[in-house]
Structure formats: C-alpha cells, structure tokens
Design an enzyme around this catalytic site. Structure first.
Site, PDB file in Angstrom:
ATOM      1  N   ARG A 137      24.722  -9.751  -8.496  1.00  0.00           N
ATOM      2  CA  ARG A 137      23.369 -10.051  -8.950  1.00  0.00           C
ATOM      3  C   ARG A 137      23.160 -11.559  -8.950  1.00  0.00           C
ATOM      4  O   ARG A 137      24.084 -12.322  -9.181  1.00  0.00           O
ATOM      5  CB  ARG A 137      23.149  -9.501 -10.361  1.00  0.00           C
ATOM      6  CG  ARG A 137      22.964  -7.987 -10.409  1.00  0.00           C
ATOM      7  CD  ARG A 137      22.687  -7.500 -11.826  1.00  0.00           C
ATOM      8  NE  ARG A 137      23.837  -7.693 -12.689  1.00  0.00           N
ATOM      9  CZ  ARG A 137      23.990  -8.688 -13.541  1.00  0.00           C
ATOM     10  NH1 ARG A 137      23.027  -9.590 -13.712  1.00  0.00           N
ATOM     11  NH2 ARG A 137      25.080  -8.799 -14.259  1.00  0.00           N
TER      12      ARG A 137
ATOM     13  N   TYR B  60      22.625  -6.234  -1.990  1.00  0.00           N
ATOM     14  CA  TYR B  60      23.643  -5.920  -2.992  1.00  0.00           C
ATOM     15  C   TYR B  60      23.075  -5.056  -4.128  1.00  0.00           C
ATOM     16  O   TYR B  60      22.002  -5.355  -4.667  1.00  0.00           O
ATOM     17  CB  TYR B  60      24.276  -7.195  -3.595  1.00  0.00           C
ATOM     18  CG  TYR B  60      25.053  -6.843  -4.841  1.00  0.00           C
ATOM     19  CD1 TYR B  60      26.285  -6.200  -4.739  1.00  0.00           C
ATOM     20  CD2 TYR B  60      24.515  -7.026  -6.112  1.00  0.00           C
ATOM     21  CE1 TYR B  60      26.968  -5.783  -5.871  1.00  0.00           C
ATOM     22  CE2 TYR B  60      25.185  -6.609  -7.259  1.00  0.00           C
ATOM     23  CZ  TYR B  60      26.409  -5.991  -7.131  1.00  0.00           C
ATOM     24  OH  TYR B  60      27.069  -5.560  -8.257  1.00  0.00           O
TER      25      TYR B  60
ATOM     26  N   LYS C 216      19.022  -1.835 -12.728  1.00  0.00           N
ATOM     27  CA  LYS C 216      18.750  -2.920 -13.666  1.00  0.00           C
ATOM     28  C   LYS C 216      17.265  -3.290 -13.678  1.00  0.00           C
ATOM     29  O   LYS C 216      16.698  -3.586 -14.730  1.00  0.00           O
ATOM     30  CB  LYS C 216      19.625  -4.140 -13.350  1.00  0.00           C
ATOM     31  CG  LYS C 216      21.128  -3.870 -13.520  1.00  0.00           C
ATOM     32  CD  LYS C 216      21.436  -3.439 -14.911  1.00  0.00           C
ATOM     33  CE  LYS C 216      22.765  -2.757 -15.125  1.00  0.00           C
ATOM     34  NZ  LYS C 216      23.976  -3.471 -14.938  1.00  0.00           N
TER      35      LYS C 216
ATOM     36  N   HIS D  19      21.576  -1.817 -22.326  1.00  0.00           N
ATOM     37  CA  HIS D  19      22.724  -1.900 -21.415  1.00  0.00           C
ATOM     38  C   HIS D  19      23.940  -1.295 -22.129  1.00  0.00           C
ATOM     39  O   HIS D  19      24.880  -1.994 -22.493  1.00  0.00           O
ATOM     40  CB  HIS D  19      22.966  -3.378 -21.063  1.00  0.00           C
ATOM     41  CG  HIS D  19      23.899  -3.611 -19.911  1.00  0.00           C
ATOM     42  ND1 HIS D  19      24.555  -4.807 -19.716  1.00  0.00           N
ATOM     43  CD2 HIS D  19      24.271  -2.824 -18.880  1.00  0.00           C
ATOM     44  CE1 HIS D  19      25.290  -4.749 -18.608  1.00  0.00           C
ATOM     45  NE2 HIS D  19      25.146  -3.550 -18.091  1.00  0.00           N
TER      46      HIS D  19
ATOM     47  N   SER E 193      28.199  -7.204 -18.402  1.00  0.00           N
ATOM     48  CA  SER E 193      28.665  -6.712 -17.112  1.00  0.00           C
ATOM     49  C   SER E 193      30.158  -6.973 -16.926  1.00  0.00           C
ATOM     50  O   SER E 193      30.650  -8.057 -17.254  1.00  0.00           O
ATOM     51  CB  SER E 193      27.890  -7.409 -16.000  1.00  0.00           C
ATOM     52  OG  SER E 193      26.511  -7.171 -16.178  1.00  0.00           O
TER      53      SER E 193
ATOM     54  N   CYS F 242      32.666  -5.805 -18.536  1.00  0.00           N
ATOM     55  CA  CYS F 242      33.406  -5.999 -19.791  1.00  0.00           C
ATOM     56  C   CYS F 242      33.873  -4.681 -20.403  1.00  0.00           C
ATOM     57  O   CYS F 242      34.179  -4.609 -21.589  1.00  0.00           O
ATOM     58  CB  CYS F 242      32.570  -6.786 -20.788  1.00  0.00           C
ATOM     59  SG  CYS F 242      32.386  -8.514 -20.315  1.00  0.00           S
TER      60      CYS F 242
ATOM     61  N   ASP G 196      26.481   2.916 -18.287  1.00  0.00           N
ATOM     62  CA  ASP G 196      25.842   1.606 -18.102  1.00  0.00           C
ATOM     63  C   ASP G 196      24.518   1.441 -18.855  1.00  0.00           C
ATOM     64  O   ASP G 196      24.242   0.372 -19.360  1.00  0.00           O
ATOM     65  CB  ASP G 196      25.615   1.359 -16.603  1.00  0.00           C
ATOM     66  CG  ASP G 196      25.379  -0.108 -16.259  1.00  0.00           C
ATOM     67  OD1 ASP G 196      26.121  -0.967 -16.774  1.00  0.00           O
ATOM     68  OD2 ASP G 196      24.450  -0.408 -15.487  1.00  0.00           O
TER      69      ASP G 196
ATOM     70  N   ARG H 162      32.387  -2.562  -5.581  1.00  0.00           N
ATOM     71  CA  ARG H 162      31.870  -1.461  -6.410  1.00  0.00           C
ATOM     72  C   ARG H 162      32.064  -0.110  -5.754  1.00  0.00           C
ATOM     73  O   ARG H 162      32.210  -0.011  -4.534  1.00  0.00           O
ATOM     74  CB  ARG H 162      30.360  -1.679  -6.630  1.00  0.00           C
ATOM     75  CG  ARG H 162      30.011  -2.935  -7.415  1.00  0.00           C
ATOM     76  CD  ARG H 162      29.825  -2.656  -8.878  1.00  0.00           C
ATOM     77  NE  ARG H 162      29.792  -3.850  -9.706  1.00  0.00           N
ATOM     78  CZ  ARG H 162      29.590  -3.817 -11.025  1.00  0.00           C
ATOM     79  NH1 ARG H 162      29.392  -2.677 -11.643  1.00  0.00           N
ATOM     80  NH2 ARG H 162      29.610  -4.924 -11.733  1.00  0.00           N
TER      81      ARG H 162
HETATM   82  P1  GTP Z   1      29.200  -3.199 -15.277  1.00  0.00           P
HETATM   83  O1  GTP Z   1      29.244  -2.031 -14.360  1.00  0.00           O
HETATM   84  O2  GTP Z   1      29.234  -4.519 -14.550  1.00  0.00           O
HETATM   85  O3  GTP Z   1      28.086  -3.171 -16.276  1.00  0.00           O
HETATM   86  O4  GTP Z   1      30.607  -3.262 -16.059  1.00  0.00           O
HETATM   87  P2  GTP Z   1      31.363  -2.379 -17.155  1.00  0.00           P
HETATM   88  O5  GTP Z   1      31.036  -2.904 -18.517  1.00  0.00           O
HETATM   89  O6  GTP Z   1      31.179  -0.933 -16.917  1.00  0.00           O
HETATM   90  O7  GTP Z   1      32.876  -2.814 -16.900  1.00  0.00           O
HETATM   91  P3  GTP Z   1      34.155  -1.966 -16.457  1.00  0.00           P
HETATM   92  O8  GTP Z   1      34.471  -0.847 -17.399  1.00  0.00           O
HETATM   93  O9  GTP Z   1      34.028  -1.631 -15.037  1.00  0.00           O
HETATM   94  O10 GTP Z   1      35.330  -3.042 -16.647  1.00  0.00           O
HETATM   95  C1  GTP Z   1      35.367  -4.235 -15.949  1.00  0.00           C
HETATM   96  C2  GTP Z   1      36.709  -4.894 -16.051  1.00  0.00           C
HETATM   97  O11 GTP Z   1      37.183  -4.960 -17.401  1.00  0.00           O
HETATM   98  C3  GTP Z   1      37.779  -4.169 -15.242  1.00  0.00           C
HETATM   99  O12 GTP Z   1      38.481  -5.117 -14.467  1.00  0.00           O
HETATM  100  C4  GTP Z   1      38.673  -3.571 -16.284  1.00  0.00           C
HETATM  101  O13 GTP Z   1      39.990  -3.483 -15.837  1.00  0.00           O
HETATM  102  C5  GTP Z   1      38.527  -4.508 -17.483  1.00  0.00           C
HETATM  103  N1  GTP Z   1      38.708  -3.784 -18.765  1.00  0.00           N
HETATM  104  C6  GTP Z   1      38.033  -2.686 -19.160  1.00  0.00           C
HETATM  105  N2  GTP Z   1      38.449  -2.246 -20.376  1.00  0.00           N
HETATM  106  C7  GTP Z   1      39.418  -3.123 -20.763  1.00  0.00           C
HETATM  107  C8  GTP Z   1      40.243  -3.227 -21.942  1.00  0.00           C
HETATM  108  O14 GTP Z   1      40.162  -2.434 -22.882  1.00  0.00           O
HETATM  109  N3  GTP Z   1      41.112  -4.274 -21.992  1.00  0.00           N
HETATM  110  C9  GTP Z   1      41.213  -5.180 -20.953  1.00  0.00           C
HETATM  111  N4  GTP Z   1      42.095  -6.173 -21.093  1.00  0.00           N
HETATM  112  N5  GTP Z   1      40.463  -5.105 -19.828  1.00  0.00           N
HETATM  113  C10 GTP Z   1      39.574  -4.098 -19.734  1.00  0.00           C
HETATM  114  C1  SPV Z   2      26.119  -5.025 -13.933  1.00  0.00           C
HETATM  115  O1  SPV Z   2      26.226  -6.101 -13.314  1.00  0.00           O
HETATM  116  O2  SPV Z   2      25.956  -4.982 -15.176  1.00  0.00           O
HETATM  117  C2  SPV Z   2      26.213  -3.747 -13.213  1.00  0.00           C
HETATM  118  C3  SPV Z   2      26.258  -3.770 -11.754  1.00  0.00           C
HETATM  119  O3  SPV Z   2      26.221  -2.707 -13.838  1.00  0.00           O
HETATM  120  S1  SPV Z   2      24.716  -4.091 -11.043  1.00  0.00           S
HETATM  121  O4  SPV Z   2      24.083  -2.812 -10.703  1.00  0.00           O
HETATM  122  O5  SPV Z   2      24.979  -4.855  -9.841  1.00  0.00           O
HETATM  123  O6  SPV Z   2      23.870  -4.799 -11.950  1.00  0.00           O
HETATM  124 MN    MN Z   3      25.920  -3.003 -16.024  1.00  0.00          MN
END
Ligand code: GTP
Ligand code: SPV
Ligand code: MN
Length: 593
Positions: free
Chosen positions: A72, A200, A209, A229, A251, A253, A280, A374
């Site tokens: 983004r 993207y 989003k 979110h 994002s 996290c 999400d 992704r």
């Molecule tokens: P968006 O799709 O961007 O909104 O992200 P999301 O919040 O769904 O994040 P996602 O669960 O895909 O996690 C992103 C990153 O955080 C990955 O690289 C994971 O490995 C890392 N991660 C997730 N949960 C944990 C945790 O409990 N501890 C640690 N250390 N890393 C974590």
């Molecule tokens: C984020 O960035 O929080 C996502 C991926 O969930 S995107 O759809 O690219 O915004």
């Molecule tokens: Mn997101």
C-alpha cells in the site's frame, strides 16, 4: 452491451466511465465458473498468472506485481471530502473537484486495447442487514480473480441491490503502473473510490481497505455502526461455550495468526478450540439484545506469506493448498510450487525470485519472496473457519483487544478500567511499521485502533464516535477492552514471549476477566494480570517466572516519556480532540505521579 442489472444508477455510472476510459470490450463478472476458468486461461496465456502444480496445489496460481508496486502507498492515498477538516490531520486530503479532474485526466482512454471487467460484489453475506454492495471496474484479470475470492460476487449481488442507489462506485485503472502517477482516492461523501497506476492488493482490491474500511468507517459514523481493522475469533472452552473476541493490530502485526490460532497441546487436550470468523476487517453494530455484534465483510484471506509455516499457522497454510493466488513469492521450478522465507528451512535451489530473476535459495543473499508477499485464499478452505462465518446477524462480542509491535513499554496484556478508558487505550496505540506499506520498516508511530491508514474521516470524530457508541451500551453488555503486545524484546533483540499458539494463554485470561473469574493488579495504565494467573504449563523452559514478570511490568518512567508523545499527537487535533480523551490523559498523568 447487455448489463447485468436494470438499476439506472448503476447503468448510468458505468456508461459514463466507459466514455472516459474507452475499453475495447466490457464484460460483467457473473460469478460463473466457466467465465472464471476462461479468465484464468487468458491470464496464463499473457503471463499475468502462472499455473502451479495441479497435483500439489490444485487450482493455484502465481502472480508477480511490478517491482515498484508491492505494498500500500499511504503517501499517495487521499480522503477527498469537501473540507480538509473532515479528513483530519492524519489523512492526505484533496478537494473532490480537483481530485476528480486529476484522476480523470490520468484515467482517460487508459482502457484502449483492454477489456473493462465489471465486478458486482457484496461486502458481507448477500442480503445480510450488515452488508453493502460495491461495483468495481477494472482492467486487470488478477483483480477480478482476487475479488472473486475476497468478496461475494456475481448476479445474486445485483439482485440483492435491486434499484437502490446505496452502493459504492469503484474505478481501477492499471495505466502504466507509474508510481509518480499512482493515486488511491476515496470520496466518502460520494461513495466513490478511484485507484490508478497500481496492481497491488491493498491499492486495487477496492472492496477491502478502500471500501470496507475507509468508505465504510465514514458510513458507520453516519449510520451508527463501526468498520474496524479487526479480526474476529471464537474461543471455545472445554464445556463447548464459544466467546467472541475482536482484535485490532496494525498491518502485519498478527491478526491472521491470532484469528487461526491452534491451542498449545495442554489446552487442546482439555478441549479448547479457536474458530476464525475473520482475519482483517470487522463491521460492528448493536444487536436487538443490546450487545455488539460483528461480521467479517470479506469472503477470503489476503494474508502475509513470509513466516507462515506448519508450526506458526498451520490453518493459514492449509487454506492455501487449493484455489489460492500467490503474489510475489518465490517460484520453485523443480516441482512448480511456491516458497517464501520462513516456510521451511529448505529453500529451493532452482527457483525464480519474486522479481522474476533466477534464484538459488541455498546460496543467494537475496530474498526469494518479498517481505509483503501475499496469499489470497478462500475462507471456506480454512480448517478452523467458524460455523458462524455466514451468519447474517454476526457474532456477539465479549472483548475488544488492541495491540501492536512494541519492543519496550507495553506489557503483554492489560485491561482498561471501562469503555471510555478503553477508547483512550485504542487511541494511544503505537506500533513499529512493517512491509505492508511502502516506506521505512521498524519505526514506532502512532496508529490509533490500527486505523491510521484506514480511517475515512477526521480521527477526532472517529474517536468521538467510539465514545458515543459506548454511551448507548449497557456497561454490563459492553465488550471489555484490552491491550496486548506479543513483541516485547530483551536488550539483545530477542522476543520475550513465544507468541502464536501460546497467545491463547493471554486470551484465556482475557475471557476470565470478562467473566469476572480472575483478579488483577491495578496499575497506572489499567489492570495487569498477576503473574500466577498466566498459565505457563508446557512452556516453563521457554518463559521463566522472572521473564513473565518482566513482560507484565509497567515502567512508570517509560510511560512518562510516552505521555509526551501522546500529547504531541493529540495536539494535532486541536479543539476537536474529544474531552473524554483529554480527561483520560489527565488521569493517566495523575496515576503516573
Ligand atoms: P495484515 O494482513 O497486513 O493486516 O496483517 P496481520 O495483522 O494479519 O498480520 P499476520 O498475522 O499476517 O502477521 C504478520 C507477521 O507477524 C508474520 O510475519 C508473523 O510471523 C508475525 N507474527 C504473528 N503473530 C506473532 C506472534 O505472536 N509473535 C511474533 N513474534 N510474531 C508474530
Ligand atoms: C494490510 O496492509 O493491512 C493488509 C493488506 O491487510 S492490504 O490489503 O494490502 O491492505
Ligand atoms: Mn490489514
């Protein structure tokens, strides 16, 4: 050309856009499998998609975006309201008339030689009172195939819309993927989105989003509901009772990971289980019984690939085993499958990296997959998808959890004293930036409610909306509000908490707090668990009692410094800052003395 609807507001708008972008052909996406299969074949013939191994990954495809177009672009994302104040100090703003003119100049004639795909889609189950309709025009088959996974598309959506004018207009033009002319513009007062010069995900899957957060947050403000979110999970206890939790993390996290959590062995044996409703986005409104209910408006997962593996998130991995689109990961040529950093310790030697160059994962210093690569997987593929996923009434929310990446400061978990204090806790969130957005990674920034890049109006009005929602709730029925931090580090940079499945230990405490079954220590920032109330059974070797105490500790001197940062951030909002938040900040300052 034959339209899939008689709705005059729809037909007029499409005809007007055809006149602007001048496609060679116009195709309505009706949701039929034959049509989609023909589009997949066409995309493979042009190289837009590559078909992966049909035995190992049936129905799966690989796509590479342009190298300058991998995340983004927050700096080029605009909220186009009549006045700048309506967009507020945290959004880029452009006057609508000026924005339309600029965007139309970029979009004009840009579909020449191309096909316009008209995607009718529903955010939320078709016909649910929570749901809203959108129409996206795009010149990208990749966008069509992703939208088909991420939303409910096709004829039924137009039937549900009837002749209503309550739908969101979305125009996407790939143009030349010129990053100097890339704009992602939301017009919340016109229910309109225009996105140009990107291919993207977050910039072009306009249901996600752009609509489900930026436009929908504005709609929620006007219509008395909330777009957030947030993931939604159901935690089932050994008695078979399920409690639902919404959690907002910025994002990349950990939302997808938490939403699909597999309980640690001890918990699994006792009968604990996590059900994923969404990973999400949540749309939240008060139900007839006075409680808050949430739906996931999406129909699939657009998840982060790197770090996803059989240990960290087996459910997400399982969800990608069929009918999935992989974007910007490495292509293993030996068996025509995919690979990304953190999948396993065996990177392919004979591969193509995300930019399209030959790559040997055993010897190369370069990454095989982009850090923001992704996967787009249908929700039905997820082994732990909740039986309530399609429930048009949503699920009742017991707890709201905020969280972010903070190497120091924020404890593993704490609970707010009440709703208004919870709104304050959400408003002061800060997190280290990630690869999900273009720009520097690892820089701490304020990201209130994980909505900084997604709030479609003035953040001060958004906070007041949160306060106002709280006023309508009986405190007994209102969700309890918490904050978590899985990312505390020691001075050598090692994570102090194992995270992933072990986060259930924290969810267990959260639910016990909701049920009034466990005590807590009151600190300056809120209620923190007593160390003995976080169950470490099975991870005693990984997390010592001293370590647990450390990550539960609240360091008032660090929080003093944090207060200065909060004051600076709040100052941006001037007189619009809700008095409730000002008062909560004064309380925090007094508590720290
Ligand atoms: P968006 O799709 O961007 O909104 O992200 P999301 O919040 O769904 O994040 P996602 O669960 O895909 O996690 C992103 C990153 O955080 C990955 O690289 C994971 O490995 C890392 N991660 C997730 N949960 C944990 C945790 O409990 N501890 C640690 N250390 N890393 C974590
Ligand atoms: C984020 O960035 O929080 C996502 C991926 O969930 S995107 O759809 O690219 O915004
Ligand atoms: Mn997101």
């Amino acid at each position: 050309m034959k339209h899939l609807t008689q709705n005059k507001t729809v037909i007029d708008w499409i005809e007007e856009k055809i006149e602007l972008v001048k496609p060679d052909e116009v195709v309505w996406i009706d949701g039929s499998e034959e049509q989609l299969e023909a589009l997949r074949k066409e995309a493979c013939s042009t190289g837009e998609l590559e078909k992966l191994n049909e035995e190992l990954l049936p129905g799966c495809y690989l796509h590479r975006t342009a190298v300058n177009d991998v995340a983004r672009v927050e700096g080029r994302t605009f909220i186009c309201t009549e006045t700048k104040e309506e967009a507020g100090p945290t959004n880029n703003w452009m006057a609508p008339a000026e924005a339309y003119e600029m965007l139309y100049d970029i979009a004009r004639d840009s579909y020449k030689g191309r096909t316009m795909y008209v995607i009718p889609y529903s955010m939320g189950p078709v016909g649910s009172p929570f749901s809203k309709v959108g129409i996206e025009l795009t010149d990208s088959i990749y966008v069509v195939l992703n939208m088909v996974i991420m939303t409910r598309t096709g004829k039924a959506v137009m039937e549900a819309l009837g002749d209503s004018n309550d739908w969101v207009r979305g125009l996407h033009c790939k143009c030349d993927i010129d990053d100097e002319k890339r704009y992602i513009c939301q017009f919340p007062q016109d229910n309109t989105i225009i996105s140009v010069n990107s291919g993207y995900g977050g910039n072009v899957l306009l249901g996600k989003k752009c609509f489900a957060l930026r436009i929908a947050s504005y709609q929620g403000w006007k219509e008395n509901w909330q777009a957030e979110h947030m993931l939604i999970l159901g935690l089932e206890n050994p008695q078979g009772e399920v409690k639902y939790i919404c959690a907002a993390f910025p994002s990349a996290c950990g939302k997808t990971n938490l939403a699909m959590l597999i309980p640690p062995e001890g918990y699994k044996a006792k009968g604990y289980k996590v059900w994923c409703v969404g990973d999400d986005i949540s749309w939240i409104r008060k139900g007839p019984d006075g409680r808050l209910y949430a739906i996931n408006p999406e129909n699939g997962f657009f998840g982060v690939a790197p770090g996803t593996n059989v240990k960290s998130n087996p459910n997400a991995l399982a969800a990608t085993m069929k009918n999935t689109i992989f974007t910007n990961v490495a292509h293993n040529l030996d068996n025509n499958t995919v690979w990304w950093e953190g999948l396993d310790k065996n990177p392919p030697e004979n591969a193509i990296e995300w930019k399209g160059n030959p790559w040997n994962g055993k010897t190369s210093e370069e990454k095989g997959a982009h850090p923001n690569s992704r996967l787009t997987a249908p929700a039905v593929n997820c082994p732990c998808i909740s039986p309530e996923f399609e429930n048009p009434a949503g699920v009742p929310i017991s707890a709201i959890v905020f969280g972010g990446r903070r190497a120091k400061l924020a404890p593993l978990v704490y609970q707010s004293r009440d709703w208004n204090h919870g709104v304050f806790v959400g408003s002061i969130m800060a997190s280290e930036t990630t690869a999900a957005a273009a720009g520097a990674v690892g820089v701490v920034r304020r990201d209130p409610m994980a909505m900084l890049p997604f709030c479609g109006y003035n953040m001060a009005d958004y906070w007041q909306h949160w306060v106002n929602i709280g006023k309508t709730l009986d405190p007994e029925k209102a969700p309890k509000i918490f904050n978590v931090n899985w990312f505390r580090k020691d001075d050598d940079g090692n994570f102090l908490w194992p995270g992933f499945g072990d986060n259930l230990r924290v969810l267990e405490w959260i639910i016990k707090r909701c049920d009034g079954k466990v005590d807590a220590d009151e600190t300056a920032i809120g209620y923190v668990p007593k160390a003995e109330d976080i169950n470490l059974e099975g991870i005693e070797d990984e997390v010592s009692d001293a370590q647990l105490k450390e990550i539960l500790s609240v360091d008032n001197s660090l929080w003093d410094a944090e207060v200065a940062g909060i004051e600076e951030f709040y100052a941006k909002f001037g007189d619009k800052l809700p008095a409730t938040l000002k008062n909560e900040l004064e309380t925090l300052k007094a508590n720290l003395k």
